[in-house]
Each structure stands twice: as structure tokens, then as C-alpha cells.
Design a protein around this motif. Structure first.
Motif, short mmCIF file in Angstrom:
data_model
loop_
_atom_site.label_atom_id
_atom_site.label_comp_id
_atom_site.label_asym_id
_atom_site.label_seq_id
_atom_site.Cartn_x
_atom_site.Cartn_y
_atom_site.Cartn_z
N ASN A 56 31.41 -5.24 -42.78
CA ASN A 56 31.09 -6.67 -42.90
C ASN A 56 32.19 -7.30 -43.73
N ASP B 22 28.71 -13.55 -41.66
CA ASP B 22 27.32 -13.24 -41.30
C ASP B 22 27.24 -12.21 -40.19
N LYS B 23 28.34 -11.48 -39.96
CA LYS B 23 28.40 -10.49 -38.88
C LYS B 23 28.58 -9.08 -39.42
N ASN C 268 25.85 -7.54 -28.58
CA ASN C 268 25.07 -8.10 -29.67
C ASN C 268 23.77 -7.29 -29.82
N SER D 213 20.63 -5.66 -32.90
CA SER D 213 20.00 -5.86 -34.20
C SER D 213 20.70 -4.99 -35.25
N ILE E 9 24.07 -10.03 -36.20
CA ILE E 9 24.10 -11.21 -37.05
C ILE E 9 23.19 -10.98 -38.24
N LEU E 10 23.75 -11.16 -39.45
CA LEU E 10 22.97 -10.97 -40.67
C LEU E 10 22.23 -12.25 -41.02
N ASN E 11 21.03 -12.12 -41.47
CA ASN E 11 20.23 -13.29 -41.85
C ASN E 11 20.34 -13.57 -43.33
#
Length: 84
Positions: free
Chosen positions: A30, A35-36, A6, A8, A82-84
Motif C-alpha cells: 500500500n 486507498d489501494k 478488483n 476484497s 480498495i481500502l475503506n
């Protein structure tokens, strides 16, 4: 099953830049509604072809032709952001 690292989003993209500079195979993708961000980074420059359809990895299959290329999980680092 392969373990994900994991990281950024910036770290995944920086790793992709390094792979590109070193001419090493990689893919960053993606899936829709996910959201990954997933990166698969091959650790060597070998060209791997699908042989038995039993290999695990990311497959590049052309519409025409018969050479199906794979980035095998067993020879890669897989990272996840993980996308915000």
C-alpha cells in the motif's frame, strides 16, 4: 498495460496465504496516502533477475550486491483492493 483484478481485502490476503503455502513469489503493498492495496502474485516459482532495466514488474533491489530480483508483470496476476 496490465489489467488489475478488483477484489476484497480478505481475498487479496487469502491469495497471499496461498502463495506462501505454495512457495510462490508475491508482494502485497500500500503506497503512502493511497486507498489501494495492491498484490502481485507470480504464477510460477522461477527466479527472475533484472537484465536490461526494460522489464515491467515489482523489483527487489538490495543495498549491497548486484542481483536485482523482479516479479514480472507478464508472469503474474495483479489484484487490487480498495481500502475503506
Amino acid at each position: 498495460m496490465h489489467q488489475f483484478s478488483n477484489q476484497s481485502i480478505a481475498a487479496v490476503l487469502e491469495k497471499a496465504s496461498g502463495q506462501l503455502q505454495n512457495k510462490l513469489p508475491f508482494v502485497v503493498y500500500n503506497k503512502p496516502n493511497s486507498d489501494k492495496l495492491i498484490g502481485i502474485f507470480q504464477k510460477n516459482a522461477n527466479l527472475h533477475l533484472v537484465k536490461e532495466y526494460q522489464e515491467k514488474g515489482f523489483v527487489f533491489a538490495p543495498f549491497l550486491g548486484n542481483k536485482i530480483v523482479i516479479i514480472p508483470e507478464s508472469e503474474s496476476e495483479i489484484v487490487l483492493a480498495i481500502l475503506n
